[in-house]
Write a protein that holds these residues in place. Structure first.
Motif, PDB file in Angstrom:
ATOM      1  N   LYS A 238       0.845  -1.149   0.054  1.00  0.00           N
ATOM      2  CA  LYS A 238       0.149   0.007   0.001  1.00  0.00           C
ATOM      3  C   LYS A 238       0.836   1.230   0.050  1.00  0.00           C
ATOM      4  O   LYS A 238       1.966   1.193   0.500  1.00  0.00           O
ATOM      5  CB  LYS A 238      -0.966  -0.017   1.356  1.00  0.00           C
ATOM      6  CG  LYS A 238      -1.977  -0.847   1.246  1.00  0.00           C
ATOM      7  CD  LYS A 238      -3.022  -0.473   0.489  1.00  0.00           C
ATOM      8  CE  LYS A 238      -4.446  -1.516   0.617  1.00  0.00           C
ATOM      9  NZ  LYS A 238      -5.728  -0.987  -0.229  1.00  0.00           N
ATOM     10  N   VAL A 239       0.423   2.529  -0.680  1.00  0.00           N
ATOM     11  CA  VAL A 239       1.219   3.504  -0.548  1.00  0.00           C
ATOM     12  C   VAL A 239       0.707   4.343   0.704  1.00  0.00           C
ATOM     13  O   VAL A 239      -0.502   4.271   1.224  1.00  0.00           O
ATOM     14  CB  VAL A 239       0.611   4.530  -1.634  1.00  0.00           C
ATOM     15  CG1 VAL A 239       1.298   5.851  -1.359  1.00  0.00           C
ATOM     16  CG2 VAL A 239       0.969   4.015  -2.943  1.00  0.00           C
ATOM     17  N   CYS A 240       1.730   4.687   1.427  1.00  0.00           N
ATOM     18  CA  CYS A 240       1.521   5.466   2.877  1.00  0.00           C
ATOM     19  C   CYS A 240       1.563   7.004   2.526  1.00  0.00           C
ATOM     20  O   CYS A 240       0.744   7.612   3.381  1.00  0.00           O
ATOM     21  CB  CYS A 240       2.620   4.919   3.799  1.00  0.00           C
ATOM     22  SG  CYS A 240       2.571   3.286   4.275  1.00  0.00           S
ATOM     23  N   GLU A 241       2.647   7.296   1.756  1.00  0.00           N
ATOM     24  CA  GLU A 241       2.809   8.866   1.581  1.00  0.00           C
ATOM     25  C   GLU A 241       3.614   8.969   0.361  1.00  0.00           C
ATOM     26  O   GLU A 241       4.338   8.182  -0.267  1.00  0.00           O
ATOM     27  CB  GLU A 241       3.740   9.288   2.677  1.00  0.00           C
ATOM     28  CG  GLU A 241       3.883  10.559   2.883  1.00  0.00           C
ATOM     29  CD  GLU A 241       4.229  11.175   4.318  1.00  0.00           C
ATOM     30  OE1 GLU A 241       4.093  12.453   4.531  1.00  0.00           O
ATOM     31  OE2 GLU A 241       4.615  10.397   5.193  1.00  0.00           O
ATOM     32  N   GLU A 316      -4.876  14.438  -0.127  1.00  0.00           N
ATOM     33  CA  GLU A 316      -3.853  15.376  -0.355  1.00  0.00           C
ATOM     34  C   GLU A 316      -3.949  16.444   0.707  1.00  0.00           C
ATOM     35  O   GLU A 316      -4.922  17.180   0.891  1.00  0.00           O
ATOM     36  CB  GLU A 316      -4.193  15.951  -1.907  1.00  0.00           C
ATOM     37  CG  GLU A 316      -2.976  16.706  -2.285  1.00  0.00           C
ATOM     38  CD  GLU A 316      -3.030  17.111  -3.806  1.00  0.00           C
ATOM     39  OE1 GLU A 316      -2.111  17.087  -4.363  1.00  0.00           O
ATOM     40  OE2 GLU A 316      -4.234  17.263  -4.159  1.00  0.00           O
ATOM     41  N   LEU A 317      -3.066  16.566   1.419  1.00  0.00           N
ATOM     42  CA  LEU A 317      -2.734  17.203   2.569  1.00  0.00           C
ATOM     43  C   LEU A 317      -2.505  18.562   2.084  1.00  0.00           C
ATOM     44  O   LEU A 317      -3.110  19.820   2.544  1.00  0.00           O
ATOM     45  CB  LEU A 317      -1.940  16.863   3.769  1.00  0.00           C
ATOM     46  CG  LEU A 317      -2.186  15.680   4.420  1.00  0.00           C
ATOM     47  CD1 LEU A 317      -1.269  15.310   5.570  1.00  0.00           C
ATOM     48  CD2 LEU A 317      -3.864  15.430   4.946  1.00  0.00           C
ATOM     49  N   GLU A 318      -1.509  18.954   1.323  1.00  0.00           N
ATOM     50  CA  GLU A 318      -1.254  19.842   0.698  1.00  0.00           C
ATOM     51  C   GLU A 318      -0.830  19.446  -0.849  1.00  0.00           C
ATOM     52  O   GLU A 318      -0.761  18.264  -1.170  1.00  0.00           O
ATOM     53  CB  GLU A 318       0.055  20.513   1.191  1.00  0.00           C
ATOM     54  CG  GLU A 318       0.119  21.116   2.672  1.00  0.00           C
ATOM     55  CD  GLU A 318       0.422  20.031   3.780  1.00  0.00           C
ATOM     56  OE1 GLU A 318       1.053  19.223   3.359  1.00  0.00           O
ATOM     57  OE2 GLU A 318       0.053  20.330   4.905  1.00  0.00           O
ATOM     58  N   PRO A 319      -0.823  20.562  -1.699  1.00  0.00           N
ATOM     59  CA  PRO A 319      -0.650  20.235  -3.122  1.00  0.00           C
ATOM     60  C   PRO A 319       0.488  19.260  -3.353  1.00  0.00           C
ATOM     61  O   PRO A 319       1.736  19.556  -2.960  1.00  0.00           O
ATOM     62  CB  PRO A 319      -0.370  21.575  -3.777  1.00  0.00           C
ATOM     63  CG  PRO A 319      -1.163  22.513  -3.011  1.00  0.00           C
ATOM     64  CD  PRO A 319      -1.025  21.862  -1.508  1.00  0.00           C
ATOM     65  N   GLY A 320       0.370  18.080  -4.053  1.00  0.00           N
ATOM     66  CA  GLY A 320       1.512  17.107  -3.897  1.00  0.00           C
ATOM     67  C   GLY A 320       1.844  16.337  -2.834  1.00  0.00           C
ATOM     68  O   GLY A 320       2.618  15.264  -2.998  1.00  0.00           O
TER      69      GLY A 320
END
Length: 335
Positions: A238-241, A316-320
């Motif tokens: 899984k993708v975490c970050e 998405e917490l902030e862009p990107g």
């Protein structure tokens, strides 16, 4: 490279699922991951062994060995879905448009053919050059990867070369057709630290000279800091970050990412200070029967009932900056 070109997405992996159907059960090696790679950038794919990094690369090339199978998702390369292409079409893409460097060159070089024979054959198959033209191109590339005495090495067999030399040959092989995307699967793992530094500098130079994008697979966060523009953190398929490299090291929001960074020695401490390296307790779970909810929750000190029952969706917490953690916006890290 123009700003428009550098921001263009070369590869887009969407909801990729790759499973291995074994007698013991279904191994969920890659389980619904999404990410992209822009033209000309170096992206780090990081995580512990068993996170799904190598299987992700093999899925992109569509060379997942049996009993593995890509069972879902899309792999969009230059606007086309690779999963919809025939094997004949993929053979033209592998090595020409997308190349791969494997972590153990001894297993990927033919022991009964000279270096020149192997590389010339590949180049002629993809380009149609005659032997003399192909040989000239190969020797030029062996020089580009800083292989000592390339004319001599051209006529030698793999067993006559050192580990570092063989890895340079493998890098040259991957660059034969000037690919747009290079998949580098822990290419510095089996060499000593001096050779590792040389190879990393070489990849940096080649990335600049050839203008290709690189997906660099590693578990070494020190290499990530040195080489990459962006980072994808995987855990148990899984993708975490996902974030740019600077953000990952300064403002990581997933507990697993922070744990990986905390296990790497830092060199900004004063001599009088003692640095404590943190160990990630426990081990990566069995991909046949992964934990419910967030797969990292059995090893996470922030886990609560929600983490144990509900799978966190990437947001998405902030862009990107994408994080798959229920508490990503709440956790305050301390050095």
């Amino acid at each position: 490279m123009s700003e428009t070109q550098s921001s263009e997405k070369l590869l887009k992996v969407e909801n990729l699922v790759t499973y291995f159907y074994t007698s013991s059960g279904v191994v969920k090696a890659v389980d619904d991951i999404t990410f992209d790679i822009k033209r000309g950038e170096v992206v780090g794919l990081v995580g512990e062994s068993g996170s799904g990094k190598s299987v992700t690369c093999l899925s992109i090339l569509r060379t997942v060995p049996r009993p593995g199978k890509i069972v879902g998702g899309k792999i969009i390369f230059k606007g086309s879905n690779l999963l919809e292409k025939s094997e004949t079409e993929m053979q033209k893409i592998r090595g020409k448009e997308i190349s791969m460097i494997f972590q153990n060159p001894a297993f990927s070089l033919n022991p009964i053919c000279t270096i020149g024979e192997q590389l010339v054959e590949i180049l002629r198959w993809h380009t149609g050059l005659n032997k003399e033209e192909a040989a000239e191109r190969v020797i030029k590339l062996l020089k580009a990867v800083k292989l000592p005495d390339p004319e001599r090495r051209f006529n030698q067999y793999p067993h006559e070369l050192s580990g570092g030399m063989k890895q340079r040959v493998v890098i040259a092989r991957a660059l034969l057709c000037n690919p747009s995307l290079l998949l580098a699967d822990e290419p510095t793992t089996n060499v000593d630290t001096t050779v590792q530094a040389q190879l990393l500098n070489l990849l940096n130079d080649l990335k600049r000279d050839f203008g290709m994008a690189i997906l660099f697979v590693t578990h070494d966060m020190g290499i990530v800091a040195q080489l990459t523009n962006r980072v994808i953190v995987l855990y148990c398929g899984k993708v975490c970050e996902i974030a740019d490299t600077e953000t990952i090291f300064s403002e990581a929001r997933h507990p697993y990412t922070k744990a990986l960074i905390s296990s790497v020695p830092r060199f900004d401490y004063k001599v009088s200070q003692r640095q404590k390296l943190k160990v990630i307790e426990g081990s990566i779970p069995d991909p046949i029967s992964p934990p419910s909810g967030c797969r990292f929750h059995p090893r996470c000190s922030y886990a609560d009932a929600v983490c144990k029952s509900k799978v966190p969706e990437p947001r998405e917490l902030e862009p990107g900056h994408i994080v798959a953690c229920h508490h990503a916006g709440e956790i305050k890290w301390s050095d």
